[in-house]
Each structure stands twice: as structure tokens, then as C-alpha cells.
Design an enzyme around this catalytic site. Structure first.
Site, PDB file in Angstrom:
ATOM      1  N   ASN A   9      56.695  15.206  64.571  1.00 21.99           N
ATOM      2  CA  ASN A   9      58.108  15.202  64.176  1.00 21.99           C
ATOM      3  C   ASN A   9      58.464  16.649  63.848  1.00 21.99           C
ATOM      4  O   ASN A   9      58.125  17.148  62.785  1.00 21.99           O
ATOM      5  CB  ASN A   9      58.286  14.286  62.953  1.00 21.99           C
ATOM      6  CG  ASN A   9      59.683  14.378  62.363  1.00 21.99           C
ATOM      7  OD1 ASN A   9      60.598  14.930  62.990  1.00 21.99           O
ATOM      8  ND2 ASN A   9      59.860  13.836  61.175  1.00 21.99           N
ATOM      9  N   TRP A  10      59.150  17.278  64.773  1.00 24.84           N
ATOM     10  CA  TRP A  10      59.465  18.705  64.595  1.00 24.84           C
ATOM     11  C   TRP A  10      60.587  18.940  63.577  1.00 24.84           C
ATOM     12  O   TRP A  10      60.836  20.075  63.195  1.00 24.84           O
ATOM     13  CB  TRP A  10      59.846  19.326  65.934  1.00 24.84           C
ATOM     14  CG  TRP A  10      58.677  19.659  66.805  1.00 24.84           C
ATOM     15  CD1 TRP A  10      57.354  19.446  66.523  1.00 24.84           C
ATOM     16  CD2 TRP A  10      58.715  20.299  68.087  1.00 24.84           C
ATOM     17  NE1 TRP A  10      56.564  19.909  67.555  1.00 24.84           N
ATOM     18  CE2 TRP A  10      57.383  20.435  68.529  1.00 24.84           C
ATOM     19  CE3 TRP A  10      59.747  20.760  68.908  1.00 24.84           C
ATOM     20  CZ2 TRP A  10      57.055  21.018  69.757  1.00 24.84           C
ATOM     21  CZ3 TRP A  10      59.434  21.335  70.128  1.00 24.84           C
ATOM     22  CH2 TRP A  10      58.094  21.467  70.544  1.00 24.84           C
ATOM     23  N   LYS A  11      61.274  17.892  63.195  1.00 24.49           N
ATOM     24  CA  LYS A  11      62.402  18.043  62.266  1.00 24.49           C
ATOM     25  C   LYS A  11      63.352  19.130  62.786  1.00 24.49           C
ATOM     26  O   LYS A  11      63.550  19.227  63.993  1.00 24.49           O
ATOM     27  CB  LYS A  11      61.893  18.336  60.854  1.00 24.49           C
ATOM     28  CG  LYS A  11      60.832  17.319  60.421  1.00 24.49           C
ATOM     29  CD  LYS A  11      60.477  17.374  58.967  1.00 24.49           C
ATOM     30  CE  LYS A  11      59.429  16.301  58.682  1.00 24.49           C
ATOM     31  NZ  LYS A  11      59.106  16.183  57.260  1.00 24.49           N
ATOM     32  N   HIS A  92      64.020   7.846  59.142  1.00 28.80           N
ATOM     33  CA  HIS A  92      63.155   8.775  58.414  1.00 28.80           C
ATOM     34  C   HIS A  92      63.696   8.942  56.994  1.00 28.80           C
ATOM     35  O   HIS A  92      64.915   8.927  56.784  1.00 28.80           O
ATOM     36  CB  HIS A  92      63.099  10.123  59.138  1.00 28.80           C
ATOM     37  CG  HIS A  92      62.040  11.021  58.580  1.00 28.80           C
ATOM     38  ND1 HIS A  92      62.234  11.747  57.427  1.00 28.80           N
ATOM     39  CD2 HIS A  92      60.778  11.272  58.990  1.00 28.80           C
ATOM     40  CE1 HIS A  92      61.116  12.422  57.158  1.00 28.80           C
ATOM     41  NE2 HIS A  92      60.218  12.147  58.090  1.00 28.80           N
ATOM     42  N   GLU A  94      64.096  11.437  55.223  1.00 25.14           N
ATOM     43  CA  GLU A  94      65.050  12.546  55.062  1.00 25.14           C
ATOM     44  C   GLU A  94      66.449  12.110  55.495  1.00 25.14           C
ATOM     45  O   GLU A  94      67.450  12.516  54.909  1.00 25.14           O
ATOM     46  CB  GLU A  94      64.561  13.766  55.863  1.00 25.14           C
ATOM     47  CG  GLU A  94      63.363  14.418  55.172  1.00 25.14           C
ATOM     48  CD  GLU A  94      62.388  15.121  56.091  1.00 25.14           C
ATOM     49  OE1 GLU A  94      62.746  15.423  57.245  1.00 25.14           O
ATOM     50  OE2 GLU A  94      61.258  15.356  55.633  1.00 25.14           O
ATOM     51  N   GLU A 164      55.403   5.912  55.730  1.00 25.34           N
ATOM     52  CA  GLU A 164      55.383   7.253  55.155  1.00 25.34           C
ATOM     53  C   GLU A 164      55.768   7.205  53.679  1.00 25.34           C
ATOM     54  O   GLU A 164      56.968   7.141  53.360  1.00 25.34           O
ATOM     55  CB  GLU A 164      56.376   8.155  55.892  1.00 25.34           C
ATOM     56  CG  GLU A 164      56.069   8.325  57.364  1.00 25.34           C
ATOM     57  CD  GLU A 164      56.698   9.604  57.922  1.00 25.34           C
ATOM     58  OE1 GLU A 164      55.960  10.405  58.487  1.00 25.34           O
ATOM     59  OE2 GLU A 164      57.918   9.790  57.768  1.00 25.34           O
ATOM     60  N   GLY A 170      55.386  16.361  53.383  1.00 26.50           N
ATOM     61  CA  GLY A 170      55.570  17.800  53.216  1.00 26.50           C
ATOM     62  C   GLY A 170      55.083  18.334  51.874  1.00 26.50           C
ATOM     63  O   GLY A 170      55.414  19.455  51.485  1.00 26.50           O
ATOM     64  N   SER A 210      51.781  14.451  55.220  1.00 28.71           N
ATOM     65  CA  SER A 210      50.748  15.486  55.068  1.00 28.71           C
ATOM     66  C   SER A 210      49.475  15.203  55.868  1.00 28.71           C
ATOM     67  O   SER A 210      48.364  15.512  55.422  1.00 28.71           O
ATOM     68  CB  SER A 210      50.426  15.717  53.591  1.00 28.71           C
ATOM     69  OG  SER A 210      51.586  16.185  52.904  1.00 28.71           O
ATOM     70  N   GLY A 231      54.602  15.909  60.558  1.00 31.34           N
ATOM     71  CA  GLY A 231      55.609  16.959  60.506  1.00 31.34           C
ATOM     72  C   GLY A 231      54.972  18.329  60.640  1.00 31.34           C
ATOM     73  O   GLY A 231      54.690  18.814  61.734  1.00 31.34           O
ATOM     74  N   GLY A 232      54.719  18.959  59.499  1.00 28.67           N
ATOM     75  CA  GLY A 232      54.249  20.343  59.459  1.00 28.67           C
ATOM     76  C   GLY A 232      53.115  20.675  60.423  1.00 28.67           C
ATOM     77  O   GLY A 232      53.183  21.670  61.147  1.00 28.67           O
TER      78      GLY A 232
HETATM   79  P1  PGA Z   1      54.578  16.070  57.017  1.00 27.27           P
HETATM   80  O1  PGA Z   1      55.861  15.211  57.482  1.00 27.27           O
HETATM   81  O2  PGA Z   1      53.469  15.764  57.990  1.00 27.27           O
HETATM   82  O3  PGA Z   1      55.024  17.485  57.058  1.00 27.27           O
HETATM   83  O4  PGA Z   1      54.234  15.600  55.632  1.00 27.27           O
HETATM   84  C1  PGA Z   1      55.712  13.896  57.959  1.00 27.27           C
HETATM   85  C2  PGA Z   1      57.069  13.342  58.334  1.00 27.27           C
HETATM   86  O5  PGA Z   1      58.057  13.630  57.662  1.00 27.27           O
HETATM   87  O6  PGA Z   1      57.177  12.584  59.322  1.00 27.27           O
END
Ligand code: PGA
Length: 249
Positions: A9-11, A92, A94, A164, A170, A210, A231-232
């Protein structure tokens, strides 16, 4: 029998040039794990070209429920389909926290995605206060039941669920693999309750929050965990590939 799925997930990261360089640096991946990149809308067209022949699927990060209309800033399932998109992240945390996404709009988006042959990656998960007050399963149940509302048996097998925990996104904090496995087993049971165990056995359920190359194996060792939404650690090609390799049983 379920093929694991690692979705990056590149956000809101990567310009067009950065997305292209990332894709071009990747080798062709094998069939033991499905690899997906969920990119910002601006990068989808170029990725659909640059990922050709690499056995990596393309995903978006949101989809509207209408095919077209006066919805400034939104993207329609038809537009995604035309670009060769196969997956779309829906709900998601966010989007729920910052952009007014609700359980109801999640369900509307899920219906639209499935109608157009896009597989939704539906995100569910509790926040820290909910976890600490012992309400994780209750919260996830409400989110799951709303997301699956009026989804047919055939359609549910096309869905991917990403569990999640919000406090793990994150932050560098992860759920223990055992705790994640337990909640994910519970999610599979919710699907079995609404459909049937034979359908629940076909649905892939990821852990997210994470996840890194160093901890992916622990999550994959859990019977009910079928991959990760990352994500990251998906923003660097070496780390993304290490996650895909790390998900091979
Ligand atoms: P993260 O994000 O791996 O940076 O914790 C996961 C996500 O939001 O899908």
C-alpha cells in the site's frame, strides 16, 4: 489451497517517475505468492505498462460506488478497470479517520468493485482504546458484517480482508503473530457464519500493521493468515521483494 497475497500500500507516496523506476527494477516474481502494488491513481497507468510480464498485480487505494458523475476527486470502477487494475483497497483506517469513510460507504464501494470485477481488499481493525478495553472482536464484527452486507456467495470468494489494528499502522508496533492469528481466525468464522465454511476457506485474510521482511515469517506461520498489507516496507523494491519471498511457505 489459498495462495498468499502480499499487497504493497503505497499510500500518498511516489511520483510517476519514482513509480516507474520501482516497477522497472523488479524481476518477474513466481506463482507461489501473489504480489500486488496498490498505487496512487496518478501512477496506475504507467504501472500497468511497467509491470507487464512481471506477474505482479495492480491495485488502487479507493473506488467510488458510481460509474460516473459529479463526484469531484473520486475515481470510478470503470476507470480503474480500463487501466488493468485488479485490486482495490477499501475502508483503510486512514480513509475512515480522515476522509469520512463509514461502514456503509465501505459496503457501497465493495459492491461497486465486485460488480466491475475488481477484488476489494477490505480493511478492518480496532484502535488502541478499543483493544485495551477488550473490544477488538466486537469492533471487527461490526465492521465485517457491514462490509459483507448483501455480498453473494460467489462474490465473497473474490474478496480479500486485511486485518489491521490501527495502533500497529506505521508505528513499528505489531500485533503478536498469535494475537493476529486469533483475530483473523475469528474473521474467518464470521465469514463462515454468514456464508458457509467452504466459502470462508477460500477467502484470503491478511495481517497489516508494521509488517517488514524481518517479521513476515512469524505472521505467515499462523494457519489463518494468508499474507500482508504493507505500507512503509513496500516502498523500497528490495524490501517489497523480500516480503514476497518471505511469504512463501
Ligand atoms: P505500515 O502500513 O505497514 O506502514 O504499518 C500498513 C497499512 O496502512 O496498510
Amino acid at each position: 489451497m489459498r495462495i498468499p497475497i502480499i499487497a504493497g500500500n503505497w499510500k500518498m507516496y511516489k511520483t510517476l517517475a519514482e513509480a516507474k523506476a520501482f516497477a522497472e527494477s523488479l524481476p518477474t516474481v513466481g506463482d507461489q505468492v501473489e504480489a500486488v502494488i496498490c498505487a496512487p491513481s496518478t501512477a496506475l497507468a504507467v504501472l500497468s505498462e511497467s509491470l507487464q510480464g512481471k506477474n505482479i498485480s495492480l491495485g488502487a487505494q479507493n473506488v467510488h460506488w458510481e460509474e460516473e458523475g459529479a463526484y469531484t476527486g473520486e475515481i470510478s470502477p470503470l476507470m480503474l478497470k480500463e487501466l488493468g487494475v485488479q485490486y482495490v483497497i477499501i475502508g483503510h483506517s486512514e480513509r475512515r479517520a480522515y476522509f469520512g469513510e463509514t461502514d456503509e460507504t465501505v459496503n457501497m464501494r465493495v459492491h461497486a468493485a465486485l460488480k466491475h470485477g475488481l477484488s476489494p481488499i477490505i480493511c478492518v481493525g480496532e484502535d488502541l482504546e478499543q483493544r485495551e478495553s477488550g473490544r477488538t472482536k466486537e469492533v471487527v464484527k461490526v465492521q465485517m458484517e457491514a462490509a459483507m452486507k448483501l455480498i453473494s456467495e460467489e462474490q465473497i470468494t473474490q474478496v480479500v480482508i486485511a486485518y489491521e489494528p490501527i495502533w500497529a499502522i506505521g508505528t513499528g508496533k505489531t500485533s503478536s503473530a498469535e494475537d493476529a492469528g486469533e483475530v483473523i481466525g475469528f474473521i474467518r468464522q464470521l465469514i463462515a457464519d454468514q456464508y458457509d465454511q467452504s466459502y470462508a476457506n477460500q477467502v484470503r485474510i491478511q495481517y497489516g500493521g508494521s509488517v517488514k521482511p524481518e517479521n513476515i515469517a512469524g505472521f505467515m506461520a499462523e494457519r489463518d493468515i494468508d499474507g500482508a498489507l504493507v505500507g512503509g516496507a513496500s516502498l523500497n523494491p528490495d524490501s517489497f521483494l523480500a516480503l514476497v519471498k518471505g511469504a512463501i511457505a
